[in-house]
Design a protein around this motif. Structure first.
Motif, PDB file in Angstrom:
ATOM      1  N   HIS A 219       0.827  -1.271   0.015  1.00 29.98           N
ATOM      2  CA  HIS A 219       0.087   0.026  -0.092  1.00 29.98           C
ATOM      3  C   HIS A 219       0.819   1.411   0.075  1.00 29.98           C
ATOM      4  CE1 HIS A 219      -3.817  -1.916   1.625  1.00 29.98           C
ATOM      5  NE2 HIS A 219      -3.401  -2.771   0.676  1.00 29.98           N
ATOM      6  N   ILE A 220       0.376   2.264  -0.766  1.00 32.91           N
ATOM      7  CA  ILE A 220       1.036   3.507  -1.141  1.00 32.91           C
ATOM      8  C   ILE A 220       0.221   4.479  -0.271  1.00 32.91           C
ATOM      9  CG2 ILE A 220       2.222   5.242  -2.515  1.00 32.91           C
ATOM     10  CD1 ILE A 220       2.692   2.999  -4.388  1.00 32.91           C
ATOM     11  N   ASP A 221       0.419   5.503   0.493  1.00 35.56           N
ATOM     12  CA  ASP A 221      -0.257   6.356   1.182  1.00 35.56           C
ATOM     13  C   ASP A 221      -0.923   7.208   0.022  1.00 35.56           C
ATOM     14  OD1 ASP A 221       0.166   5.580   3.671  1.00 35.56           O
ATOM     15  OD2 ASP A 221       1.633   7.075   4.186  1.00 35.56           O
ATOM     16  N   GLY A 222      -2.078   7.433   0.116  1.00 35.10           N
ATOM     17  CA  GLY A 222      -2.896   8.469  -0.887  1.00 35.10           C
ATOM     18  C   GLY A 222      -4.112   8.781  -0.495  1.00 35.10           C
ATOM     19  N   LYS A 223      -5.025   9.230  -1.461  1.00 29.81           N
ATOM     20  CA  LYS A 223      -6.325   9.759  -1.245  1.00 29.81           C
ATOM     21  C   LYS A 223      -7.555   9.096  -1.644  1.00 29.81           C
ATOM     22  CE  LYS A 223      -4.660  14.419  -0.875  1.00 29.81           C
ATOM     23  NZ  LYS A 223      -5.106  16.062  -1.607  1.00 29.81           N
ATOM     24  N   THR A 224      -7.112   7.781  -2.366  1.00 28.34           N
ATOM     25  CA  THR A 224      -8.011   6.943  -2.735  1.00 28.34           C
ATOM     26  C   THR A 224      -8.974   5.906  -2.033  1.00 28.34           C
ATOM     27  OG1 THR A 224      -7.195   7.296  -5.048  1.00 28.34           O
ATOM     28  CG2 THR A 224      -8.919   5.499  -4.839  1.00 28.34           C
ATOM     29  N   PRO A 225     -10.017   5.898  -1.548  1.00 28.95           N
ATOM     30  CA  PRO A 225     -10.570   4.881  -0.664  1.00 28.95           C
ATOM     31  C   PRO A 225     -10.344   3.622  -1.186  1.00 28.95           C
ATOM     32  CG  PRO A 225     -12.098   6.455  -1.133  1.00 28.95           C
ATOM     33  CD  PRO A 225     -11.113   6.941  -1.939  1.00 28.95           C
ATOM     34  N   TYR A 226      -9.699   2.638  -0.222  1.00 26.35           N
ATOM     35  CA  TYR A 226      -9.586   1.293  -0.343  1.00 26.35           C
ATOM     36  C   TYR A 226     -10.682   0.643   0.321  1.00 26.35           C
ATOM     37  CZ  TYR A 226      -7.003  -2.949  -0.534  1.00 26.35           C
ATOM     38  OH  TYR A 226      -6.587  -4.493  -0.592  1.00 26.35           O
ATOM     39  N   VAL A 227     -11.538  -0.166  -0.585  1.00 24.94           N
ATOM     40  CA  VAL A 227     -12.645  -0.861   0.023  1.00 24.94           C
ATOM     41  C   VAL A 227     -12.278  -2.272   0.328  1.00 24.94           C
ATOM     42  CG1 VAL A 227     -14.886  -1.434  -0.268  1.00 24.94           C
ATOM     43  CG2 VAL A 227     -14.284   0.788  -0.971  1.00 24.94           C
ATOM     44  N   TYR A 269     -18.272   7.265  -4.916  1.00 24.73           N
ATOM     45  CA  TYR A 269     -16.863   8.087  -5.405  1.00 24.73           C
ATOM     46  C   TYR A 269     -15.796   6.972  -6.004  1.00 24.73           C
ATOM     47  CZ  TYR A 269     -16.799   6.014  -0.856  1.00 24.73           C
ATOM     48  OH  TYR A 269     -17.249   5.283   0.349  1.00 24.73           O
ATOM     49  N   GLU A 270     -14.998   7.427  -6.620  1.00 22.69           N
ATOM     50  CA  GLU A 270     -13.901   6.583  -7.133  1.00 22.69           C
ATOM     51  C   GLU A 270     -13.354   5.610  -5.909  1.00 22.69           C
ATOM     52  OE1 GLU A 270     -10.968   6.849 -11.055  1.00 22.69           O
ATOM     53  OE2 GLU A 270      -9.937   7.698  -8.819  1.00 22.69           O
ATOM     54  N   TYR A 271     -13.069   4.271  -6.406  1.00 21.65           N
ATOM     55  CA  TYR A 271     -12.459   3.489  -5.294  1.00 21.65           C
ATOM     56  C   TYR A 271     -11.518   2.653  -5.778  1.00 21.65           C
ATOM     57  CZ  TYR A 271     -16.191   0.206  -5.928  1.00 21.65           C
ATOM     58  OH  TYR A 271     -17.004  -0.858  -6.467  1.00 21.65           O
ATOM     59  N   ILE A 272     -10.609   2.058  -5.115  1.00 20.78           N
ATOM     60  CA  ILE A 272      -9.858   0.619  -5.240  1.00 20.78           C
ATOM     61  C   ILE A 272     -10.444  -0.387  -4.480  1.00 20.78           C
ATOM     62  CG2 ILE A 272      -7.674  -0.440  -5.094  1.00 20.78           C
ATOM     63  CD1 ILE A 272      -6.602   2.396  -5.582  1.00 20.78           C
ATOM     64  N   ALA A 273     -10.852  -1.447  -5.272  1.00 20.61           N
ATOM     65  CA  ALA A 273     -11.320  -2.671  -4.617  1.00 20.61           C
ATOM     66  C   ALA A 273     -10.316  -3.610  -4.508  1.00 20.61           C
ATOM     67  CB  ALA A 273     -12.507  -3.278  -5.418  1.00 20.61           C
ATOM     68  N   SER A 274     -10.364  -4.202  -3.047  1.00 23.29           N
ATOM     69  CA  SER A 274      -9.585  -5.338  -2.630  1.00 23.29           C
ATOM     70  C   SER A 274     -10.282  -6.752  -3.239  1.00 23.29           C
ATOM     71  CB  SER A 274      -9.328  -5.468  -1.214  1.00 23.29           C
ATOM     72  OG  SER A 274     -10.547  -6.233  -0.635  1.00 23.29           O
ATOM     73  N   ASP A 275      -9.617  -7.668  -3.058  1.00 19.35           N
ATOM     74  CA  ASP A 275     -10.008  -9.278  -3.788  1.00 19.35           C
ATOM     75  C   ASP A 275     -11.022  -9.734  -2.730  1.00 19.35           C
ATOM     76  OD1 ASP A 275      -7.875  -9.629  -1.964  1.00 19.35           O
ATOM     77  OD2 ASP A 275      -7.770 -11.594  -2.643  1.00 19.35           O
ATOM     78  N   HIS A 276     -11.283  -8.935  -1.817  1.00 16.77           N
ATOM     79  CA  HIS A 276     -12.202  -9.644  -0.823  1.00 16.77           C
ATOM     80  C   HIS A 276     -13.613  -9.065  -0.791  1.00 16.77           C
ATOM     81  CE1 HIS A 276      -9.206 -11.592   1.495  1.00 16.77           C
ATOM     82  NE2 HIS A 276      -8.605 -10.702   1.753  1.00 16.77           N
TER      83      HIS A 276
END
Length: 543
Positions: A219-227, A269-276
């Motif tokens: 993980h890289i620190d940032g502003k995109t929500p990680y769901v 909002y825009e987000y990044i999804a985990s494989d869970h």
């Protein structure tokens, strides 16, 4: 997958019910209590007889009277030999009606529920003739039971099996009443009535895609929500700045596949999804539709657990029940308007389930309604409220077993005496029945197509609405005490029967009040049932 217990998983063996070799200690009581002298004012202790209804309970009596027999402590099985009735009594009770009381140290409610059907099968051989029921015959009767490795009754298997079946039944009850409460709520908030239909996920969602694995160390620190699979913070497990080897989505739903399985959230909002988690995308849906869908999908939380994940194949074949339009397609406009109505009412949007939204709304609406004692009421002739029609008998020799309810003059089962494959001119839905004979005066509403016997009268309400009809049916039943076998409720009397109904300021029947009152009562009952069975599942899950 979770292993389900099967009756084929164990060996079975015959055991005597009683006696020196039997599994139960049997105490035989005899009659001797004069029921007319029993004090039942404010009573809470069951008085058991040989009745085949209400778990054998004839009445509730007080426990401070001098009876011939001591109060039984409960956790026993009671048998009425001559009536072949078998029931489990969890709590203490009195009896003096020739009841056989079966007890054993290993008995529990679940074990009793397993054994009682087996006892009932054996009780069928007892009758009023030469093979009558006696205590000796009962003791020497054998029943088949599952056994453990020591050839003893496998009490643990019986208990676990019943808990498993109870969980399944409880979930079906929850699913049914959640759906009913939603349907009632739609009408309560002022939207038109619609039909409902079951759909597979892959029929509804344009795109079903799981997120991509991303190790915590990467993980890289940032502003995109990680769901991820958390049930907190709308599923957001942190904020990252990764751009490579990730899957981004926006304006759709996320469903947790593991961890907090079944958690579902709308992500606007825009987000990044985990494989869970799995991303669920609809075609041209607004946020209100997604909010509606998320609350429905959250019911999966009750179905899955940490040891049962939702894989990709299972997600696609999951089912969801949705309101439909006249073409049988999901009524997206309807869902959007419903959620907008919820938002307009400024109810708590953090509530997890739509049925909780609706319950809160029902309580809110109830506070606005005048109380019964504050409402003005007036008498009305029944013939001015309904069209009254005679029934038509289908005699026993004519009846064909089937699925159509045949309404007779019974006071139970909503007035339905039989299910038949016959038909005649009385076949109709959304009518009220009134018993003119038998259990005179009892009235029931039938939203389904049914046939009506001649000992009933079929009432076609002039204002066709389910909840108004339920209110009216109850008002008619309130008059039943004045009727009896010598004073039947014929068509003429029924036409001139008066019922008390709430009125509006203009002195007319207040159908709006009747409808809303019944809707609120129905929602409150359904909410209570849902929570009861949810708590039951939680208790049963401990085994």
């Amino acid at each position: 997958m979770e292993h389900r217990l099967s009756l084929n998983d164990v060996e079975w063996k015959e055991f005597f019910i009683g006696g020196n070799e039997g599994i139960f200690e049997i105490e035989s009581t005899s009659s001797g209590i004069d029921k007319n002298k029993l004090n039942h004012e404010g009573g809470k202790v069951p008085y058991i007889t040989r009745s085949d209804i209400n778990n054998g309970i004839n009445m509730f009596i007080s426990d401070n009277q001098n009876l011939k027999y001591n109060q039984d402590d409960g956790n026993v099985i009671t048998i009425g030999l001559d009536t072949q009735t078998v029931f489990y009594q969890q709590n203490g009770f009195y009896t003096g009606q020739n009841i056989q009381v079966l007890s054993c140290e290993t008995l529990s409610k679940e074990v009793a529920m397993f054994i009682i059907p087996l006892l009932k099968i054996q009780m069928q051989k007892f009758n009023w003739g030469g093979n009558g029921a006696t205590l000796t015959r009962l003791k020497r009767t054998r029943i088949l039971l599952p056994i453990d490795k020591y050839d003893n009754p496998s009490w643990q298997f019986m208990e676990n099996y019943i808990k498993q079946e109870q969980k399944d039944i409880a979930q079906k009850v929850i699913d049914y009443y959640e759906q009913k409460i939603i349907e009632t709520g739609f009408d309560l908030v002022g939207l038109e009535d619609v039909e409902w239909k079951s759909f597979y996920f892959d029929e509804i969602f344009r795109k079903i895609q799981r997120g991509k694995r991303l190790k915590k160390a990467d993980h890289i620190d940032g502003k995109t929500p990680y769901v991820s699979s958390t049930s907190l913070n709308n599923g957001v497990d942190g904020f990252i700045g990764n751009e490579d080897k990730v899957r981004k989505f926006e304006g759709n739903l996320t469903l947790a596949n593991s961890g907090s399985v079944g958690s579902c959230f709308y992500q606007d909002y825009e987000y990044i999804a985990s494989d869970h988690v799995t991303s669920l995308t609809l075609e041209n849906a607004d946020k209100y539709i997604y909010l509606f869908m998320s609350t429905i999908i959250k019911r999966l939380e009750d179905k899955y657990s940490f040891n049962r994940e939702i894989n990709d194949k299972r997600i696609r074949r999951e089912k969801i029940i949705l309101p439909i339009d006249k073409f049988g397609k999901p009524n997206w406009d309807y869902m959007s308007k419903f959620m907008q109505k919820i938002e307009a009412e400024k109810l708590d949007k953090a509530l997890e389930y739509i049925y909780i939204y609706i319950y809160k709304l029902a309580i809110s609406e109830e506070l606005k309604l005048p109380l019964f004692e504050e409402k003005e009421w007036k008498e009305f002739w029944l013939e001015g409220l309904v069209e009254i029609n005679s029934g038509k008998d289908i005699y026993a020799r004519e009846r064909i077993d089937g699925k159509t309810p045949y309404v007779t003059a019974t006071a139970s089962n909503n007035g339905v005496g039989y299910f038949v494959d016959n038909t005649n001119k009385t076949l109709e839905e959304k009518c009220i029945s009134v018993n003119r004979n038998g259990s005179v005066g009892f009235s029931f509403y039938h939203p389904y197509k049914a046939l009506y016997g001649n000992d009933t009268r079929k009432l076609r309400p002039r204002v066709e609405n389910k909840w108004v009809s339920l209110f009216l049916s109850k008002s008619i039943s309130n008059q039943k005490e004045k009727y009896g076998y010598g004073y039947k409720m014929g068509t003429g009397r029924l036409k001139r029967q008066k019922v008390m109904l709430p009125i509006s300021e203009t002195g007319k029947v207040d159908y709006t009040y009747m409808k809303k009152y019944m809707q609120i009562q129905e929602i409150k009952k359904q909410y209570k049932i849902i929570n009861y069975y949810k708590n039951l599942i939680e208790e049963l899950s401990s085994f």
